[in-house]
Design a protein around this motif. Structure first.
Motif, mmCIF file in Angstrom:
data_model
loop_
_atom_site.group_PDB
_atom_site.id
_atom_site.type_symbol
_atom_site.label_atom_id
_atom_site.label_comp_id
_atom_site.label_asym_id
_atom_site.label_seq_id
_atom_site.Cartn_x
_atom_site.Cartn_y
_atom_site.Cartn_z
ATOM 1 N N LEU A 234 0.791 -1.243 -0.217
ATOM 2 C CA LEU A 234 -0.100 0.093 -0.061
ATOM 3 C C LEU A 234 0.952 1.320 0.080
ATOM 4 O O LEU A 234 1.873 1.464 0.905
ATOM 5 C CB LEU A 234 -1.055 -0.070 1.169
ATOM 6 N N HIS A 235 0.730 2.017 -1.030
ATOM 7 C CA HIS A 235 1.285 3.334 -1.131
ATOM 8 C C HIS A 235 0.849 4.580 -0.465
ATOM 9 O O HIS A 235 0.022 4.882 -0.820
ATOM 10 C CB HIS A 235 1.885 3.681 -2.535
ATOM 11 N N THR B 132 -3.121 10.024 0.756
ATOM 12 C CA THR B 132 -3.591 9.493 -0.295
ATOM 13 C C THR B 132 -3.032 7.876 -0.235
ATOM 14 O O THR B 132 -1.723 7.890 0.651
ATOM 15 C CB THR B 132 -2.982 9.819 -1.788
ATOM 16 N N ILE B 133 -3.864 7.060 -0.463
ATOM 17 C CA ILE B 133 -3.535 5.631 -0.296
ATOM 18 C C ILE B 133 -3.730 5.077 -1.769
ATOM 19 O O ILE B 133 -4.646 5.118 -2.381
ATOM 20 C CB ILE B 133 -4.435 4.541 0.677
ATOM 21 N N ASP B 134 -2.468 4.648 -2.140
ATOM 22 C CA ASP B 134 -2.368 4.183 -3.689
ATOM 23 C C ASP B 134 -3.031 5.142 -4.580
ATOM 24 O O ASP B 134 -3.644 4.951 -5.382
ATOM 25 C CB ASP B 134 -3.184 2.668 -3.855
ATOM 26 N N ARG B 135 -2.656 6.489 -4.278
ATOM 27 C CA ARG B 135 -2.848 7.506 -5.144
ATOM 28 C C ARG B 135 -4.503 7.873 -5.045
ATOM 29 O O ARG B 135 -4.825 9.116 -5.620
ATOM 30 C CB ARG B 135 -2.479 7.499 -6.704
ATOM 31 N N ARG C 51 -7.867 -2.217 3.485
ATOM 32 C CA ARG C 51 -7.413 -2.044 2.115
ATOM 33 C C ARG C 51 -6.566 -2.899 1.540
ATOM 34 O O ARG C 51 -6.536 -3.381 0.525
ATOM 35 C CB ARG C 51 -7.028 -0.636 1.871
ATOM 36 N N TYR C 52 -5.896 -3.851 2.432
ATOM 37 C CA TYR C 52 -5.014 -4.760 2.032
ATOM 38 C C TYR C 52 -5.349 -5.981 1.574
ATOM 39 O O TYR C 52 -6.188 -6.495 2.224
ATOM 40 C CB TYR C 52 -3.593 -4.844 3.225
#
Length: 331
Positions: free
Chosen positions: A153-154, A300-303, A322-323
């Protein structure tokens, strides 16, 4: 023995060297059988030599049959019978014994041929089964080793060095979540917020929401993210600095050295055009967000900016939800 017999059988029974004493019995079984058939119409002396020749051939075959226990048993039995028979051989040949003795020889040779064929087929069949089993085992191992890899997760954090909300999020949400979930996430820190970038006399200047001190602190944070390559150390230094960031250079040096990094490299970045260039890049990233930034910090999480309220309240819970891979223990 007559020439006719020698020609038809293909074996010279008149001399011990006419056959191949070292050959295996199964390989020359047809020649031996033909020799016996010819011997039925020959003289006693020729028959006796033929018997001796056949016995020597089988004895030699017994010496080379070590690869099959069945062949050894059959050959040893034949040799034992033939040796006993030879010791009891009368000076004058007993014609009445010929049919029984001939049948013993024929049965023994045929048994050797059958044993050899069965051994060859059995070994081939076993080898093929073993090769097939090895292929299946390899395929099963390969299948069992195939593991689905789920991407990290970014998480991107758009913040300001002197913003109280930014301070709270970094210290109370981001750092605890990273400590528990660093195996499924990576973090990018973007210290700029609602600042503005201008160019005057060929130099970049910044106007920050909380004044010039915040602009200097933002630049220290930006240089830390550029110079320090370890993600965990970056977050640890920013966490240390943002707790009390009113003296950016002093607190910056303390926190950088506390985490085992070289302050001179970070300071050189701050005092050069490199620091200004990095901070401008942070501003470009912030201003490119869609929708545009309205609250700092913005995460932001995954943009994706969705669910900002829950992210700011419980980042750990949102990341676990979310993972898509196997959940970490803290989830």
């Amino acid at each position: 023995m007559s020439d006719k017999c020698v020609h038809s059988c293909g074996v010279d029974m008149s001399a011990p060297g006419g056959a191949h004493p070292g050959a295996e019995a199964p390989r020359h079984s047809q020649r031996l059988l033909k020799a016996l058939m010819c011997s039925s119409s020959s003289t006693f002396e020729t028959k006796r030599r033929g018997m001796e020749l056949l016995e020597r051939t089988v004895e030699n075959a017994a010496g080379t049959a070590s690869r099959n226990s069945g062949e050894i048993v059959a050959l040893n039995l034949f040799v034992r019978i033939s040796n006993t028979r030879r010791r009891e051989w009368p000076h004058r040949y007993c014609g009445a014994c010929e049919p029984m003795w001939t049948m013993v020889l024929l049965c023994t040779v045929l048994a050797l041929v059958l044993i050899n064929d069965m051994s060859t087929y059995g070994n081939l069949h076993y080898r093929r089964r073993r090769e097939a089993s090895s292929v299946n085992d390899t395929s099963a191992l390969t299948s069992s080793q195939e593991v689905t890899v789920h991407p990290f997760l970014h998480v991107e954090v758009y913040y300001e060095a002197l913003c109280p909300d930014s301070r709270y999020f970094v210290m109370k949400q981001l750092t605890p979540a990273y400590e528990k979930l660093h195996e499924i996430m990576n973090v990018a820190l973007i210290p700029y917020g609602k600042a503005r970038t201008q160019e005057k006399d060929g130099k970049l200047v910044f106007d920050c929401q909380h004044g010039p001190v915040e602009c200097k602190a933002n630049m220290v944070h930006a240089c830390v993210t550029n110079i320090v390559k370890d993600e965990g150390k970056q977050l640890a230094i920013v966490h240390c600095m943002i707790e009390k960031n009113d003296m950016p250079l002093k607190i910056g040096q303390k926190c950088v050295e506390k985490n085992g990094e070289n302050w001179q490299n970070v300071e050189a970045c701050i005092l050069s055009d490199k620091g200004s260039s990095i901070l401008k890049h942070m501003g470009d990233m912030t201003n490119s967000l869609k929708p545009r930034v309205s609250f700092i910090p913005t995460i932001t999480i995954d943009r994706v900016q969705d669910d900002q309220k829950h992210i700011l309240q419980d980042l750990h819970k949102v990341l676990c939800k979310r993972y898509k891979g196997p959940k970490p223990p803290s989830c």
